[in-house]
Design an enzyme around this catalytic site. Structure first.
Site, PDB file in Angstrom:
ATOM      1  N   GLY A 128      -5.018  -1.641   1.733  1.00  0.00           N
ATOM      2  CA  GLY A 128      -6.321  -1.875   1.084  1.00  0.00           C
ATOM      3  C   GLY A 128      -6.101  -1.683  -0.439  1.00  0.00           C
ATOM      4  O   GLY A 128      -5.337  -1.909  -1.106  1.00  0.00           O
ATOM      5  N   ILE A 130      -5.296   1.376  -1.614  1.00  0.00           N
ATOM      6  CA  ILE A 130      -4.395   2.481  -1.850  1.00  0.00           C
ATOM      7  C   ILE A 130      -3.166   1.840  -2.557  1.00  0.00           C
ATOM      8  O   ILE A 130      -2.286   0.943  -2.001  1.00  0.00           O
ATOM      9  CB  ILE A 130      -3.673   3.170  -0.379  1.00  0.00           C
ATOM     10  CG1 ILE A 130      -5.204   3.590   0.583  1.00  0.00           C
ATOM     11  CG2 ILE A 130      -2.826   4.370  -0.796  1.00  0.00           C
ATOM     12  CD1 ILE A 130      -4.748   4.163   1.690  1.00  0.00           C
ATOM     13  N   GLY A 181     -17.034  -6.717   6.869  1.00  0.00           N
ATOM     14  CA  GLY A 181     -16.029  -7.448   6.267  1.00  0.00           C
ATOM     15  C   GLY A 181     -14.505  -6.791   6.459  1.00  0.00           C
ATOM     16  O   GLY A 181     -13.615  -6.827   5.423  1.00  0.00           O
ATOM     17  N   LYS A 199       2.287  -4.603   8.173  1.00  0.00           N
ATOM     18  CA  LYS A 199       2.051  -3.796   7.342  1.00  0.00           C
ATOM     19  C   LYS A 199       3.321  -2.664   7.116  1.00  0.00           C
ATOM     20  O   LYS A 199       3.975  -2.378   5.913  1.00  0.00           O
ATOM     21  CB  LYS A 199       0.806  -3.292   7.048  1.00  0.00           C
ATOM     22  CG  LYS A 199      -0.217  -3.952   6.863  1.00  0.00           C
ATOM     23  CD  LYS A 199      -1.639  -3.361   7.055  1.00  0.00           C
ATOM     24  CE  LYS A 199      -2.821  -4.471   6.598  1.00  0.00           C
ATOM     25  NZ  LYS A 199      -4.104  -3.776   7.186  1.00  0.00           N
TER      26      LYS A 199
HETATM   27  N1  HSE Z   1      -8.332  -6.349   8.867  1.00  0.00           N
HETATM   28  C1  HSE Z   1      -7.518  -5.445   7.979  1.00  0.00           C
HETATM   29  C2  HSE Z   1      -7.856  -4.066   8.213  1.00  0.00           C
HETATM   30  C3  HSE Z   1      -7.741  -5.885   6.605  1.00  0.00           C
HETATM   31  O1  HSE Z   1      -8.657  -3.719   9.176  1.00  0.00           O
HETATM   32  O2  HSE Z   1      -7.255  -3.059   7.921  1.00  0.00           O
HETATM   33  C4  HSE Z   1      -7.092  -5.193   5.729  1.00  0.00           C
HETATM   34  O3  HSE Z   1      -5.692  -5.498   5.483  1.00  0.00           O
END
Ligand code: HSE
Length: 400
Positions: A128, A130, A181, A199
Site C-alpha cells: 500500500g 509503504i 475498502g 507481492k
Molecule cells: N487486498 C489488498 C490487501 C489490497 O488487503 O492488502 C492492497 O494490496
C-alpha cells in the site's frame, strides 16, 4: 501536465482526491500542476463531478497526445495488460497499483517501457502506502539482501487481529475489511494468500533482478485458522500472522506464504490491523523494517501519486529498473526449516515416537493434544506427521 486514470474504484478515486487535496505541493514539486484529463471506466458516474472526464474506450487515451502519464488502478491482468502496453508503446509513462499485473507482466512491461523511452512504475503494488519498492531499488543497493519477511496483506492482518483480540467471527471481520475498502473484489485472493504471494514474488524479483513466478511459491492462506488455534496461540503468547517470506539460499531464493505463529520478540508481532510491515535483512545493513498502511484508498493512492511525481520529473529519461524476464529457479521448498505447531488426535506416546522431542501445549482442549516440534525440514516434517496416521493432524501452523 495532463494524465488519465484507468479504473475509478477505491484506488483510482483516491488518486483523484490526493491530486486535489495536495495539488499545490504536487505542482511545486513537479514544476506545473498535474491535471486529470480522462478517466476510463465501464460506469458513467451520473451526477458525479468526474462524469465529464469519463471515457469507455482506452483508445481515447492512447490517441490523446496531450496525456503524458497514465494511472492503472483497474486490477487483474486483462484487460489491464493490453491497455498498459498500448500506453507505453505510445510513450506514455504508466504507474500501477495492480500486483496481479506486475507479478505476471512486470519484467515485460519494464522492457517495453525502456524500449519506448518511457517509465513503468509500481510502488503501490506492494505494501500500500509503504515505499518498499523504491527503498529496495534505490536505497538498499549497497547490500546483499538476505531476507524479506512481510505482512503484506492488509485484509488478512486486519482479520487476524480482530479474531485474536476480540474473538470475532471470520465472516463478520471479512465484511468489515470489505466495507473499509481493504479487500480485493474477490476476497479469496486475500484469504487464500494469493495476493501476498504475488507481492513477495514482486519483491523477490526486484531483489533478484529476474523473474520469480508466483506459481512457484508454496502458498497457504488463513481460511483454515480456527478459534481453537487462537486459543493455543494465546497460551503460547504468540500472534498468528500471514507472513510472506523470502530468503537468499546460495545463488537463489526460498519463498513461502503461510500463517505463522509469531513470538512477542519478533518485530512483526506488533504489526496489527490493516497495517503492513516489511522486514528486510541486508548483509551490511542488518535488520530493518518498513511499516505503514498496507491497503485502503488514500494510502495506496499516495504511493501512486509519488510515482506520478517521479515520472513527471523524468518524462524524457528512462529510470532503469533491473528486472529481467529470465526465470529464477527457486530453492527446493522441502528443504525449508521451521519448528511446527501441531494439533493432533494421536496420544502423547505416538507423538513422541514420531517426532522424538516435542513441547506439549495444554490449552484445555478436549480430544486433542497440541505440541511444538523441533526445527526440521519440510521433508522431515511430512515424514514424521505421516507416521502419526491419516487424519491424526487436525491443525498445523509453522513457527516464525
Ligand atoms: N487486498 C489488498 C490487501 C489490497 O488487503 O492488502 C492492497 O494490496
Amino acid at each position: 501536465m495532463k494524465i488519465a486514470i484507468m479504473g475509478y474504484g477505491t484506488i483510482g478515486s483516491g488518486v483523484m482526491e490526493v491530486l486535489k487535496t495536495n495539488g499545490g505541493v504536487i505542482a511545486s514539486r513537479v514544476g506545473e500542476p498535474i491535471e486529470v484529463k480522462k478517466v476510463l471506466d465501464l460506469r458513467d458516474f451520473e451526477g458525479d463531478p468526474v462524469q465529464p472526464l469519463v471515457v469507455h474506450d482506452y483508445m481515447d487515451i492512447v490517441n490523446d497526445d496531450e496525456i503524458v502519464m497514465v494511472v492503472e488502478t483497474m486490477g487483474g491482468v486483462e484487460p489491464a495488460y493490453t491497455f498498459v502496453k498500448a500506453m507505453l508503446e505510445k510513450g506514455k509513462a504508466v504507474t500501477t497499483s495492480n500486483k496481479a499485473l506486475v507479478a505476471d507482466k512486470g519484467a515485460e512491461l519494464l522492457r517495453i517501457a525502456a524500449e519506448c523511452g518511457t517509465n513503468f512504475m509500481f510502488e503501490a503494488s506492494v505494501g500500500g502506502g509503504i515505499p518498499i519498492i523504491r527503498t529496495i531499488l534505490a536505497c538498499l543497493t549497497g547490500d546483499v539482501i538476505e531476507e524479506i519477511t512481510g505482512i503484506v496483506n492488509g485484509t488478512t492482518n486486519y482479520m487476524m487481529t480482530k479474531m485474536m483480540r476480540e474473538g470475532s467471527d471470520f465472516d463478520a471481520v471479512l465484511k468489515e475489511a470489505q466495507a473499509n475498502g481493504y479487500a480485493e473484489k474477490d476476497p479469496t485472493a486475500d484469504i487464500e494468500g494469493l495476493d501476498a504471494c504475488r507481492k513477495i514474488a514482486i519483491l523477490t524479483s526486484i531483489v533478484a533482478g529476474a523473474q520469480v513466478d508466483y506459481e512457484d511459491i508454496p502458498t497457504e492462506g488463513i481460511s483454515k485458522i480456527t478459534q481453537t488455534d487462537i486459543l493455543y496461540a494465546n497460551k503460547m503468547h504468540r500472534m498468528i500472522k500471514l507472513l510472506a517470506d523470502s530468503k537468499a539460499v546460495g545463488d537463489t531464493y526460498s519463498c513461502r506464504v503461510a500463517p505463522f505463529l509469531v513470538a512477542q520478540e519478533h518485530p512483526l508481532y506488533a504489526v496489527n490491523d490493516v497495517f503492513n510491515a516489511v522486514f528486510v535483512k541486508g548483509n551490511m545493513l542488518g535488520e530493518s523494517m518498513y511499516y505503514g498502511s498496507g491497503a485502503g484508498s488514500l494510502p495506496t493512492a499516495s504511493a501512486v501519486v509519488g510515482d506520478l511525481v517521479r515520472m513527471a520529473k523524468h518524462l524524457d529519461r528512462v529510470i532503469p529498473i533491473e528486472w529481467r524476464e529470465e526465470k529464477v529457479v527457486l530453492a527446493d521448498e522441502k528443504e525449508q526449516r521451521y519448528a511446527h505447531f501441531i494439533r493432533s488426535t494421536a496420544d502423547k506416546k505416538a507423538i513422541e515416537t514420531a517426532f522424538a522431542q516435542v513441547d506439549f501445549i495444554d490449552a484445555g482442549v478436549e480430544g486433542e493434544i497440541g505440541f511444538v516440534t523441533p526445527v526440521m525440514s519440510e521433508r522431515e516434517f511430512d515424514k514424521c506427521a505421516a507416521s502419526l496416521g491419516e487424519g491424526a493432524v487436525v491443525g498445523h501452523i509453522r513457527i516464525a
